[in-house]
Enzyme design. Sequence first.
Site, PDB file in Angstrom:
ATOM      1  N   ASN A 208       0.844  -1.195   0.000  1.00 22.20           N
ATOM      2  CA  ASN A 208       0.000   0.000   0.000  1.00 22.20           C
ATOM      3  C   ASN A 208       0.880   1.246   0.000  1.00 22.20           C
ATOM      4  O   ASN A 208       2.093   1.147   0.033  1.00 22.20           O
ATOM      5  CB  ASN A 208      -0.989  -0.027   1.175  1.00 22.20           C
ATOM      6  CG  ASN A 208      -0.274  -0.053   2.504  1.00 22.20           C
ATOM      7  OD1 ASN A 208       0.442   0.885   2.859  1.00 22.20           O
ATOM      8  ND2 ASN A 208      -0.429  -1.147   3.246  1.00 22.20           N
ATOM      9  N   ASP A 305      -5.040  -9.427  13.203  1.00 16.93           N
ATOM     10  CA  ASP A 305      -5.133  -8.009  13.555  1.00 16.93           C
ATOM     11  C   ASP A 305      -4.258  -7.759  14.794  1.00 16.93           C
ATOM     12  O   ASP A 305      -4.573  -8.214  15.893  1.00 16.93           O
ATOM     13  CB  ASP A 305      -6.596  -7.627  13.816  1.00 16.93           C
ATOM     14  CG  ASP A 305      -6.760  -6.122  13.894  1.00 16.93           C
ATOM     15  OD1 ASP A 305      -5.958  -5.469  14.604  1.00 16.93           O
ATOM     16  OD2 ASP A 305      -7.667  -5.602  13.238  1.00 16.93           O
ATOM     17  N   ILE A 306      -3.160  -7.060  14.592  1.00 18.77           N
ATOM     18  CA  ILE A 306      -2.189  -6.875  15.682  1.00 18.77           C
ATOM     19  C   ILE A 306      -2.800  -6.018  16.790  1.00 18.77           C
ATOM     20  O   ILE A 306      -2.714  -6.340  17.973  1.00 18.77           O
ATOM     21  CB  ILE A 306      -0.884  -6.221  15.162  1.00 18.77           C
ATOM     22  CG1 ILE A 306      -0.396  -6.954  13.903  1.00 18.77           C
ATOM     23  CG2 ILE A 306       0.199  -6.225  16.234  1.00 18.77           C
ATOM     24  CD1 ILE A 306       0.708  -6.231  13.157  1.00 18.77           C
ATOM     25  N   PHE A 323      -4.765   3.542  15.048  1.00 11.31           N
ATOM     26  CA  PHE A 323      -5.091   4.508  14.009  1.00 11.31           C
ATOM     27  C   PHE A 323      -6.294   3.990  13.230  1.00 11.31           C
ATOM     28  O   PHE A 323      -6.529   2.781  13.180  1.00 11.31           O
ATOM     29  CB  PHE A 323      -3.914   4.680  13.040  1.00 11.31           C
ATOM     30  CG  PHE A 323      -2.908   5.700  13.510  1.00 11.31           C
ATOM     31  CD1 PHE A 323      -2.150   5.473  14.649  1.00 11.31           C
ATOM     32  CD2 PHE A 323      -2.729   6.882  12.812  1.00 11.31           C
ATOM     33  CE1 PHE A 323      -1.234   6.409  15.103  1.00 11.31           C
ATOM     34  CE2 PHE A 323      -1.813   7.827  13.241  1.00 11.31           C
ATOM     35  CZ  PHE A 323      -1.069   7.597  14.377  1.00 11.31           C
ATOM     36  N   LYS A 337     -14.019   1.148  15.942  1.00 12.81           N
ATOM     37  CA  LYS A 337     -12.702   0.474  16.023  1.00 12.81           C
ATOM     38  C   LYS A 337     -12.105   0.594  17.424  1.00 12.81           C
ATOM     39  O   LYS A 337     -11.508  -0.339  17.946  1.00 12.81           O
ATOM     40  CB  LYS A 337     -11.725   1.068  15.007  1.00 12.81           C
ATOM     41  CG  LYS A 337     -11.858   0.441  13.643  1.00 12.81           C
ATOM     42  CD  LYS A 337     -10.903   1.020  12.620  1.00 12.81           C
ATOM     43  CE  LYS A 337     -11.420   0.680  11.229  1.00 12.81           C
ATOM     44  NZ  LYS A 337     -10.760   1.423  10.179  1.00 12.81           N
ATOM     45  N   LYS A 341     -11.556  -2.991  19.084  1.00 10.44           N
ATOM     46  CA  LYS A 341     -10.152  -3.403  19.234  1.00 10.44           C
ATOM     47  C   LYS A 341      -9.622  -3.108  20.638  1.00 10.44           C
ATOM     48  O   LYS A 341      -8.442  -3.306  20.913  1.00 10.44           O
ATOM     49  CB  LYS A 341      -9.291  -2.709  18.180  1.00 10.44           C
ATOM     50  CG  LYS A 341      -9.738  -3.032  16.736  1.00 10.44           C
ATOM     51  CD  LYS A 341      -8.662  -2.704  15.725  1.00 10.44           C
ATOM     52  CE  LYS A 341      -9.152  -2.892  14.299  1.00 10.44           C
ATOM     53  NZ  LYS A 341      -8.060  -3.038  13.356  1.00 10.44           N
TER      54      LYS A 341
HETATM   55  N1  CTP Z   1      -4.129  -2.985  12.310  1.00 10.51           N
HETATM   56  C1  CTP Z   1      -3.357  -3.993  12.842  1.00 10.51           C
HETATM   57  N2  CTP Z   1      -3.287  -5.208  12.236  1.00 10.51           N
HETATM   58  C2  CTP Z   1      -3.984  -5.457  11.123  1.00 10.51           C
HETATM   59  C3  CTP Z   1      -4.785  -4.448  10.554  1.00 10.51           C
HETATM   60  C4  CTP Z   1      -4.834  -3.219  11.178  1.00 10.51           C
HETATM   61  O1  CTP Z   1      -2.704  -3.766  13.864  1.00 10.51           O
HETATM   62  N3  CTP Z   1      -3.897  -6.657  10.560  1.00 10.51           N
HETATM   63  C5  CTP Z   1      -4.204  -1.705  13.008  1.00 10.51           C
HETATM   64  C6  CTP Z   1      -3.623  -0.527  12.246  1.00 10.51           C
HETATM   65  O2  CTP Z   1      -2.236  -0.392  12.517  1.00 10.51           O
HETATM   66  C7  CTP Z   1      -4.436   0.623  12.811  1.00 10.51           C
HETATM   67  C8  CTP Z   1      -5.788   0.004  13.098  1.00 10.51           C
HETATM   68  O3  CTP Z   1      -5.560  -1.400  13.166  1.00 10.51           O
HETATM   69  O4  CTP Z   1      -3.904   1.080  14.023  1.00 10.51           O
HETATM   70  C9  CTP Z   1      -6.883   0.265  12.124  1.00 10.51           C
HETATM   71  O5  CTP Z   1      -6.479   0.008  10.823  1.00 10.51           O
HETATM   72  P1  CTP Z   1      -7.471   0.264   9.604  1.00 10.51           P
HETATM   73  O6  CTP Z   1      -6.825  -0.203   8.350  1.00 10.51           O
HETATM   74  O7  CTP Z   1      -8.034   1.650   9.631  1.00 10.51           O
HETATM   75  O8  CTP Z   1      -8.700  -0.644   9.974  1.00 10.51           O
HETATM   76  P2  CTP Z   1      -8.966  -2.146   9.818  1.00 10.51           P
HETATM   77  O9  CTP Z   1      -9.007  -2.764  11.145  1.00 10.51           O
HETATM   78  O10 CTP Z   1      -8.033  -2.745   8.826  1.00 10.51           O
HETATM   79  O11 CTP Z   1     -10.462  -2.143   9.286  1.00 10.51           O
HETATM   80  P3  CTP Z   1     -11.077  -1.713   7.845  1.00 10.51           P
HETATM   81  O12 CTP Z   1      -9.997  -1.968   6.833  1.00 10.51           O
HETATM   82  O13 CTP Z   1     -12.254  -2.573   7.733  1.00 10.51           O
HETATM   83  O14 CTP Z   1     -11.421  -0.255   7.974  1.00 10.51           O
END
Ligand code: CTP
Length: 398
Positions: A208, A305-306, A323, A337, A341
């Site tokens: 990305n 999802d970390i 974030f 979120k 989370k």
């Molecule tokens: N994040 C994470 N691990 C993942 C995906 C996301 O730790 N596998 C964390 C990102 O670092 C950020 C937060 O989750 O702090 C939200 O990321 P975002 O991309 O906005 O949301 P998603 O959880 O991926 O949800 P969506 O794509 O459905 O909006």
Amino acid sequence: MSAKHIVIGITGGIAAYKSLFLIRLFKSNGYEVKVVTTRNALEFVTPLTIETLSQNKLYCDMFDPAETRDVHHISMADWADCVIVAPATANIIGKYAHGIADDALSTMLLATRKPIFIAPAMNDKMFEDISVQHNIELLRQKGCHIIGPQSGFLACGSSGTGRMEEPEKIFETVHRHLNSSQRLAGKKVMITAGPTYEPIDPVRFIGNHSSGLMGFCLAEAAADEGAEVTLVTGPTHLTCQHANIHRVDVQTAEQMFQQCIQIVDNQDIMIMSAAVADFTPAQTAPEKIKKEHDSLDLHLVKTKDILATIGKQKRENQLLIGFALETENEIENATRKLHTKNADVIVLNSLRDKGAGFGTATNKVRMITRDGKTFESELKDKHAIARDILDLACDLTQ
Ligand code: CTP
């Protein structure tokens, strides 16, 4: 408050002329400045210019008969609140890394126990040389802050990495360091940054546009506050120069997850600013995929999802900041979120805000806390945004 004391060491490189601006910047911001030069530096800048700008006597000769009553390299080392070597040639870097003290500057460096900032400047081939790189690493381990160098046009006519960092940037880095209140001294902060690359085959990946800049600015801001920072970053060209930052490079979401989980128990604050891939190819092809068919289906599976995993296991005394990057229903999605989370704060980026988000040096965020408070920033430089986020983190960990 009395003025802070800066010792600027100037060595013999063409960038020495820029150090005159550095002296001015400190003087015009209320600092007291004393300058130590090597003999070679005086081939590029004159004592008269240095003494006029710094309003102090230049120190270059260790055995100046007119100065016998004071042991200068010791008194200056004590007088300084911090020492900056700009430009730092390969020679002074090598000497200080190996404890050689054969002139005024190298002797003073060994004698000081104050923070030392080194701004290397040299030809790109010299900078790449394995011994120079090794010496810079030794300086990092000694706790020096390495500033730059930058890439660009070099005095020798070539272009590459070796240009001394601009005086404004050096000033800003040191000024911030000296004026931070060290609110996170003794605390451990883990920060994720950058994109992740999910491999499709040995040459292709799903990635990305994240540059990692927001995470790197956060790491620097936390380190400036005295925290011991672990920066877990996906692929990026950014470099970090702070002695308090331990950088861990990863490629994939799974690697980032593993690195974070390994250390999270020891952390006080976790800031998850990485743009982690949500999906990864179920399988990575062992060889390059050939275009023998008209179409190609990739089967993707969800990554771990970390943020959510850490949210589930975090202790009461750990602060978790996530974030959210949104393009619509921003506050609603970000608040969701925050709760799903189990974060303490969500920093909301809206891609609808001009100048915010990916690939820009600026950002505009809203910080939403668990008790429903919202803090909104204006559009500003990511360093300034990082300091706002750290201010909130400091308030919440008091
Ligand atoms: N994040 C994470 N691990 C993942 C995906 C996301 O730790 N596998 C964390 C990102 O670092 C950020 C937060 O989750 O702090 C939200 O990321 P975002 O991309 O906005 O949301 P998603 O959880 O991926 O949800 P969506 O794509 O459905 O909006």
